[in-house]
Design an enzyme around this catalytic site. Structure first.
Site, PDB file in Angstrom:
ATOM      1  N   LEU A 143       3.138   4.021  -2.870  1.00 19.59           N
ATOM      2  CA  LEU A 143       3.536   4.324  -4.249  1.00 19.59           C
ATOM      3  C   LEU A 143       5.003   3.965  -4.437  1.00 19.59           C
ATOM      4  CD1 LEU A 143       1.864   7.773  -4.975  1.00 19.59           C
ATOM      5  CD2 LEU A 143       1.210   5.527  -5.849  1.00 19.59           C
ATOM      6  N   ILE A 144       5.341   3.447  -5.601  1.00 20.28           N
ATOM      7  CA  ILE A 144       6.725   3.104  -5.929  1.00 20.28           C
ATOM      8  C   ILE A 144       7.420   4.370  -6.444  1.00 20.28           C
ATOM      9  CG2 ILE A 144       8.176   1.659  -7.423  1.00 20.28           C
ATOM     10  CD1 ILE A 144       6.641   0.045  -5.321  1.00 20.28           C
ATOM     11  N   HIS A 172      -4.904  -4.771  -8.664  1.00 21.86           N
ATOM     12  CA  HIS A 172      -5.805  -3.798  -8.037  1.00 21.86           C
ATOM     13  C   HIS A 172      -7.233  -4.334  -8.103  1.00 21.86           C
ATOM     14  CE1 HIS A 172      -7.045   0.148  -6.606  1.00 21.86           C
ATOM     15  NE2 HIS A 172      -8.034   0.075  -7.475  1.00 21.86           N
ATOM     16  N   MET A 179       0.801  -1.214   0.000  1.00 22.41           N
ATOM     17  CA  MET A 179       0.000   0.000   0.000  1.00 22.41           C
ATOM     18  C   MET A 179       0.846   1.282   0.000  1.00 22.41           C
ATOM     19  SD  MET A 179      -2.691  -1.596  -0.372  1.00 22.41           S
ATOM     20  CE  MET A 179      -4.223  -0.724  -0.095  1.00 22.41           C
TER      21      MET A 179
HETATM   22  C1  GAR Z   1      -5.794  -7.397  -2.804  1.00 21.03           C
HETATM   23  O1  GAR Z   1      -7.187  -7.466  -2.929  1.00 21.03           O
HETATM   24  C2  GAR Z   1      -5.204  -6.394  -3.772  1.00 21.03           C
HETATM   25  O2  GAR Z   1      -5.911  -6.321  -4.977  1.00 21.03           O
HETATM   26  C3  GAR Z   1      -5.325  -5.124  -3.000  1.00 21.03           C
HETATM   27  O3  GAR Z   1      -4.984  -5.487  -1.679  1.00 21.03           O
HETATM   28  C4  GAR Z   1      -5.418  -6.815  -1.435  1.00 21.03           C
HETATM   29  C5  GAR Z   1      -4.296  -7.583  -0.774  1.00 21.03           C
HETATM   30  O4  GAR Z   1      -4.759  -8.825  -0.327  1.00 21.03           O
HETATM   31  N1  GAR Z   1      -4.440  -4.114  -3.508  1.00 21.03           N
HETATM   32  C6  GAR Z   1      -4.728  -2.810  -3.540  1.00 21.03           C
HETATM   33  O5  GAR Z   1      -5.748  -2.345  -3.100  1.00 21.03           O
HETATM   34  C7  GAR Z   1      -3.650  -1.952  -4.159  1.00 21.03           C
HETATM   35  N2  GAR Z   1      -4.121  -0.599  -4.322  1.00 21.03           N
HETATM   36  P1  GAR Z   1      -3.736  -9.941   0.164  1.00 21.03           P
HETATM   37  O6  GAR Z   1      -2.766  -9.289   1.128  1.00 21.03           O
HETATM   38  O7  GAR Z   1      -4.598 -10.954   0.848  1.00 21.03           O
HETATM   39  O8  GAR Z   1      -3.050 -10.494  -1.068  1.00 21.03           O
END
Ligand code: GAR
Length: 192
Positions: free
Chosen positions: A92-93, A109, A90
Site C-alpha cells: 500500500l502507498i 489491477h 505489492m
Molecule cells: C499484474 O498482473 C498486475 O495487474 C498485478 O500484478 C501483476 C504484475 O505482473 N497487480 C496486482 O495484483 C496489484 N494488486 P508483472 O510483474 O509481470 O507486470
C-alpha cells in the site's frame, strides 16, 4: 517526454510492455527509475537490460513506511520523476508518497474493480466462477484498490479455461491497456 518511475515487486512484464511501447513510439515517456521492494525481483534484471536505473530498498531495514517512502521520494526527485506507475508493486502507498505525488500515481489491477480487490485477484475470480473478469487501471489513494477508475477492459472466462490460461489472457490485455492509458493521461497533462 514525461518522466516516469515504475514500481514493481515481481516479474515486470508490464514494465517490459511499457518499454516496448516507448521504443515503438506509441508512448511519449521515459522510464527513468524502477523502484522495487524485492532485491531478487526479476523486474530488476529487465530494468538493467533496458539500461534503466533501479532503486531497491528493504522495508525491514526501516522503522516505518514513512521512513522508506521518504527515501523513495528523494530518489524520485533526483530523477525529476513526474508520474508513478505501479506495476505489480505489492504494497500500500502511504501518506508520504501520496502527498508528494498527489493525483500522479496510478495502478493496474487484474480484475474488474470493485470486484476481487487485494491479493491474487485472478485466483479469486477463477474460484468465484465468474464468466467475465478483466483489468482495471485506477488512481491510487490510501485504500487498497479503491482509487478512482480510469480504464477497464474485460476478459471472458470460458468453461474450459484453466487458471493459468486466465492469467495469460489477463496479462495480454494488461500489456496493451496500460501503455495506451498512460499515453492518454500524458496527453491530458495529468502528470505535468
Ligand atoms: C499484474 O498482473 C498486475 O495487474 C498485478 O500484478 C501483476 C504484475 O505482473 N497487480 C496486482 O495484483 C496489484 N494488486 P508483472 O510483474 O509481470 O507486470
Amino acid at each position: 517526454k514525461t518522466k516516469l518511475a515504475v514500481f514493481a515487486s515481481g516479474t515486470g512484464s508490464n514494465f517490459v510492455a511499457i518499454q516496448a511501447a516507448i521504443e515503438q513510439g506509441e508512448l511519449d515517456a521515459e522510464v527513468v527509475l524502477v523502484v522495487s521492494d524485492q532485491a531478487n525481483a526479476l523486474v530488476l534484471d529487465k530494468a538493467k537490460a533496458f539500461g534503466v536505473e533501479t532503486f531497491v530498498f528493504d522495508p525491514k531495514a526501516f522503522t516505518n513506511k514513512a521512513a522508506f517512502e521518504s527515501k523513495i521520494v528523494e530518489a524520485l526527485h533526483i530523477k525529476a520523476v513526474e508520474g508513478i506507475i505501479l506495476a505489480g508493486y505489492m504494497r500500500l502507498i502511504g501518506p508520504t508518497l501520496l502527498h508528494a505525488f498527489e493525483g500522479r500515481i496510478i495502478n493496474i489491477h487484474p480484475s474488474l474493480l470493485p470486484s476481487f480487490k487485494g491479493l491474487d485477484a485472478i485466483g479469486q475470480a477463477f474460484e468465484a466462477g465468474v464468466k467475465i473478469t478483466g483489468v482495471t487501471i485506477h488512481y491510487v489513494d490510501a485504500g487498497m484498490d479503491t482509487g478512482r477508475i480510469i480504464a477497464q477492459a474485460c476478459v471472458a472466462i470460458d468453461d474450459a479455461d484453466t487458471r493459468a490460461m486466465l492469467q495469460t489472457n489477463i496479462q495480454q490485455v494488461e500489456h496493451k491497456l496500460y501503455p495506451e492509458t498512460i499515453q492518454t493521461l500524458i496527453t491530458k497533462g495529468d502528470f505535468s
